[in-house]
Design a protein around this motif. Sequence first.
Motif, mmCIF file in Angstrom:
data_model
loop_
_atom_site.group_PDB
_atom_site.id
_atom_site.type_symbol
_atom_site.label_atom_id
_atom_site.label_comp_id
_atom_site.label_asym_id
_atom_site.label_seq_id
_atom_site.Cartn_x
_atom_site.Cartn_y
_atom_site.Cartn_z
ATOM 1 N N ASP A 1 0.854 -1.178 0.000
ATOM 2 C CA ASP A 1 0.000 0.000 0.000
ATOM 3 C C ASP A 1 0.892 1.230 0.000
ATOM 4 O O ASP A 1 1.885 1.283 0.731
ATOM 5 C CB ASP A 1 -0.892 -0.015 1.238
ATOM 6 C CG ASP A 1 -1.802 1.187 1.326
ATOM 7 O OD1 ASP A 1 -2.304 1.626 0.277
ATOM 8 O OD2 ASP A 1 -2.014 1.692 2.439
ATOM 9 N N LEU A 2 0.567 2.198 -0.817
ATOM 10 C CA LEU A 2 1.307 3.460 -0.821
ATOM 11 C C LEU A 2 0.630 4.401 0.170
ATOM 12 O O LEU A 2 -0.406 4.990 -0.128
ATOM 13 C CB LEU A 2 1.319 4.069 -2.224
ATOM 14 C CG LEU A 2 1.987 3.232 -3.303
ATOM 15 C CD1 LEU A 2 1.833 3.894 -4.667
ATOM 16 C CD2 LEU A 2 3.441 3.021 -2.980
ATOM 17 N N ASP A 3 1.207 4.506 1.350
ATOM 18 C CA ASP A 3 0.627 5.353 2.391
ATOM 19 C C ASP A 3 0.511 6.796 1.925
ATOM 20 O O ASP A 3 1.412 7.333 1.283
ATOM 21 C CB ASP A 3 1.486 5.314 3.658
ATOM 22 C CG ASP A 3 1.361 3.999 4.415
ATOM 23 O OD1 ASP A 3 0.375 3.275 4.184
ATOM 24 O OD2 ASP A 3 2.242 3.708 5.232
ATOM 25 N N ASP A 4 -0.615 7.387 2.241
ATOM 26 C CA ASP A 4 -0.858 8.805 1.970
ATOM 27 C C ASP A 4 -0.727 9.175 0.489
ATOM 28 O O ASP A 4 -0.364 10.301 0.158
ATOM 29 C CB ASP A 4 0.062 9.693 2.822
ATOM 30 C CG ASP A 4 -0.182 9.498 4.308
ATOM 31 O OD1 ASP A 4 -1.362 9.374 4.700
ATOM 32 O OD2 ASP A 4 0.792 9.456 5.071
ATOM 33 N N PHE A 5 -1.010 8.240 -0.397
ATOM 34 C CA PHE A 5 -0.902 8.537 -1.816
ATOM 35 C C PHE A 5 -1.838 9.674 -2.221
ATOM 36 O O PHE A 5 -1.477 10.513 -3.058
ATOM 37 C CB PHE A 5 -1.171 7.297 -2.663
ATOM 38 C CG PHE A 5 -1.069 7.571 -4.133
ATOM 39 C CD1 PHE A 5 0.155 7.796 -4.728
ATOM 40 C CD2 PHE A 5 -2.212 7.654 -4.913
ATOM 41 C CE1 PHE A 5 0.250 8.090 -6.074
ATOM 42 C CE2 PHE A 5 -2.122 7.940 -6.261
ATOM 43 C CZ PHE A 5 -0.889 8.154 -6.833
ATOM 44 N N LYS A 6 -3.000 9.738 -1.636
ATOM 45 C CA LYS A 6 -3.940 10.821 -1.954
ATOM 46 C C LYS A 6 -3.297 12.175 -1.675
ATOM 47 O O LYS A 6 -3.491 13.133 -2.420
ATOM 48 C CB LYS A 6 -5.230 10.659 -1.152
ATOM 49 C CG LYS A 6 -6.270 11.721 -1.466
ATOM 50 C CD LYS A 6 -7.520 11.531 -0.632
ATOM 51 C CE LYS A 6 -8.602 12.534 -0.893
ATOM 52 N NZ LYS A 6 -8.231 13.873 -1.211
ATOM 53 N N ARG A 7 -2.500 12.243 -0.625
ATOM 54 C CA ARG A 7 -1.829 13.498 -0.291
ATOM 55 C C ARG A 7 -0.855 13.918 -1.407
ATOM 56 O O ARG A 7 -0.704 15.098 -1.694
ATOM 57 C CB ARG A 7 -1.080 13.378 1.031
ATOM 58 C CG ARG A 7 -0.522 14.712 1.476
ATOM 59 C CD ARG A 7 0.253 14.642 2.759
ATOM 60 N NE ARG A 7 -0.493 13.969 3.805
ATOM 61 C CZ ARG A 7 0.047 13.609 4.966
ATOM 62 N NH1 ARG A 7 1.321 13.842 5.205
ATOM 63 N NH2 ARG A 7 -0.671 13.005 5.875
#
Length: 69
Positions: free
Chosen positions: A39-45
């Motif tokens: 999972d790419l953490d904080d990708f939305k950011r």
Amino acid sequence: EARQDSLTGLLNVRAGRRDIERRLEERDPASYAIMIVLDLDDFKRVNDTYGHVKGDRMLVAFARALREA
């Protein structure tokens, strides 16, 4: 029907599920199976802060790293 994500070249969700199911069905019952979920953490950011072009570049780089590993 497309099997790959057009941006990254990785299997899309539907094709990935089929591939996992096929591999599990075909494996030797005496063997082990391992599945890793990334999972790419904080990708939305990343998208919200730097824009979708930078986010796309990040996804492409991540896919390249997966293929090279």
